[in-house]
Motif scaffolding. Sequence first.
Motif, PDB file in Angstrom:
ATOM      1  N   MET A  65       7.688  14.860  -6.359  1.00 60.77           N
ATOM      2  CA  MET A  65       7.966  13.698  -7.209  1.00 60.77           C
ATOM      3  C   MET A  65       9.107  12.869  -6.639  1.00 60.77           C
ATOM      4  N   TRP A  66      10.157  13.549  -6.211  1.00 59.17           N
ATOM      5  CA  TRP A  66      11.293  12.846  -5.618  1.00 59.17           C
ATOM      6  C   TRP A  66      10.870  12.101  -4.350  1.00 59.17           C
TER       7      TRP A  66
ATOM      8  N   ASN B   3       0.825  -1.209   0.000  1.00 61.34           N
ATOM      9  CA  ASN B   3       0.000   0.000   0.000  1.00 61.34           C
ATOM     10  C   ASN B   3       0.861   1.263   0.000  1.00 61.34           C
ATOM     11  N   THR B   4       1.923   1.253   0.814  1.00 64.09           N
ATOM     12  CA  THR B   4       2.817   2.411   0.859  1.00 64.09           C
ATOM     13  C   THR B   4       3.531   2.624  -0.471  1.00 64.09           C
ATOM     14  N   MET B   5       3.929   1.523  -1.114  1.00 65.13           N
ATOM     15  CA  MET B   5       4.568   1.628  -2.428  1.00 65.13           C
ATOM     16  C   MET B   5       3.615   2.253  -3.443  1.00 65.13           C
ATOM     17  N   MET B   6       2.354   1.832  -3.433  1.00 66.91           N
ATOM     18  CA  MET B   6       1.374   2.394  -4.365  1.00 66.91           C
ATOM     19  C   MET B   6       1.101   3.862  -4.053  1.00 66.91           C
ATOM     20  N   ILE B   7       1.128   4.228  -2.773  1.00 68.81           N
ATOM     21  CA  ILE B   7       0.964   5.642  -2.411  1.00 68.81           C
ATOM     22  C   ILE B   7       2.110   6.478  -2.981  1.00 68.81           C
ATOM     23  N   GLY B   8       3.347   5.942  -2.906  1.00 64.99           N
ATOM     24  CA  GLY B   8       4.490   6.654  -3.479  1.00 64.99           C
ATOM     25  C   GLY B   8       4.382   6.803  -4.984  1.00 64.99           C
TER      26      GLY B   8
ATOM     27  N   LEU C  82      18.496  13.263  -9.821  1.00 63.52           N
ATOM     28  CA  LEU C  82      17.266  14.042  -9.947  1.00 63.52           C
ATOM     29  C   LEU C  82      17.331  15.303  -9.094  1.00 63.52           C
ATOM     30  N   LEU C  83      17.788  15.170  -7.847  1.00 64.37           N
ATOM     31  CA  LEU C  83      17.922  16.340  -6.973  1.00 64.37           C
ATOM     32  C   LEU C  83      18.957  17.317  -7.518  1.00 64.37           C
ATOM     33  N   PHE C  84      20.055  16.797  -8.053  1.00 64.00           N
ATOM     34  CA  PHE C  84      21.086  17.661  -8.624  1.00 64.00           C
ATOM     35  C   PHE C  84      20.539  18.432  -9.824  1.00 64.00           C
ATOM     36  N   SER C  85      19.699  17.785 -10.630  1.00 59.05           N
ATOM     37  CA  SER C  85      19.099  18.478 -11.774  1.00 59.05           C
ATOM     38  C   SER C  85      18.125  19.557 -11.316  1.00 59.05           C
TER      39      SER C  85
ATOM     40  N   ILE D 124       9.577   7.044  -1.409  1.00 52.83           N
ATOM     41  CA  ILE D 124       8.629   6.234  -0.624  1.00 52.83           C
ATOM     42  C   ILE D 124       8.420   4.870  -1.288  1.00 52.83           C
ATOM     43  N   SER D 125       8.227   4.873  -2.600  1.00 51.97           N
ATOM     44  CA  SER D 125       8.040   3.599  -3.304  1.00 51.97           C
ATOM     45  C   SER D 125       9.308   2.753  -3.264  1.00 51.97           C
ATOM     46  N   LEU D 126      10.490   3.397  -3.307  1.00 49.77           N
ATOM     47  CA  LEU D 126      11.756   2.656  -3.228  1.00 49.77           C
ATOM     48  C   LEU D 126      11.915   1.974  -1.879  1.00 49.77           C
ATOM     49  N   ILE D 127      11.707   2.726  -0.791  1.00 42.96           N
ATOM     50  CA  ILE D 127      11.880   2.159   0.557  1.00 42.96           C
ATOM     51  C   ILE D 127      10.840   1.079   0.839  1.00 42.96           C
TER      52      ILE D 127
END
Length: 326
Positions: free
Chosen positions: A30-31, A12-17, A71-74, A36-39
């Motif tokens: 977005m990041w 459920n948490t992955m789908m929320i991410g 992504l953060l660097f961009s 969240i989906s990664l963890i």
Amino acid sequence: MFFNSTKLMLTNTMMIGVIMTICSNNWVSMWMGMEISLISFIPLMNSNKINSSSESMIKYFIIQSISSTMLLFSVICMLIGVSMMNEIILTTAMMIKMGLVPFHNWILLIIEHLEYSIVLILLTILKLPPISITYQINSKFLLMPIILSLIVSSICCVNQSSIRKTLAYSSIFNMSLMISSINKLSLIISFISVYSINMAFLVMLFSTMKMNFINQILFNEYSTWMKLNIWINMLSMSGFPPTLGFVTKMMVIQEMVKINELILVTIMIMTSLLVLFFYTRLAFSSMMISYSFKKWEFLMKTNSKYFMMMMSILMSPFILTLKMVF
């Protein structure tokens, strides 16, 4: 995958991410959604093969962390105003997350030790956030990765013996077809929906038959209906007419012809022939081999098998009708 309360919460948490990334209107959200989906996905990768699954989890975490950092660097480059550098870095980060060539090796390294249900999530649901970000940035640097992905995945797919790696190369091929029409949102949604349905049916069959390598398809004791089901779904994955996979591939090629990308269309057709050759060879081999069957298999309920075969064949006119409407 056996679902307990912990895995249900992580899913459920992955789908929320994933939903958070798709629905966000700023880069930081977005990041956060992708993190969240990664963890949430990393604990789902754990299986009975302790050492192998731990190694896959660490590799997946490192690769995804690198792409998230890019992504953060961009985003920082975007604040400074370096537009060209920002677009290149952001496009590279999304290519790493999607597993396009030349950043595809991480998928092959981790997919061999995963369960089929986790493979399905990795190759379908977790591709949605980078696809949505790629749609929003509309990069000009995607043509060469698309061509490389089409060529490398189609050639390497012919030479594979592992079913999981075959599905990975097939995912890279279909992902490159999807990214080539990234400007057309309705086409992307149709393509990824049909691809996810085909992948789910095929993974369900391979998981039921407990197949890990291609030569196991040739020697099994399942019924003719099961083999016919594998045959139809493999033809659909390869894009054989009149199945579902052919309709979406035809829609992508039609869109490329409209914008005069004739070289890309030629490469698509030639590489599609290689993928079609591979899946057709597997399908005919699984149907033509002689086998022994048990008498009680005639009494098995085949409603689900009928449903999967009919979905692959009879849904093509429905998809074409939706295309005419939208």
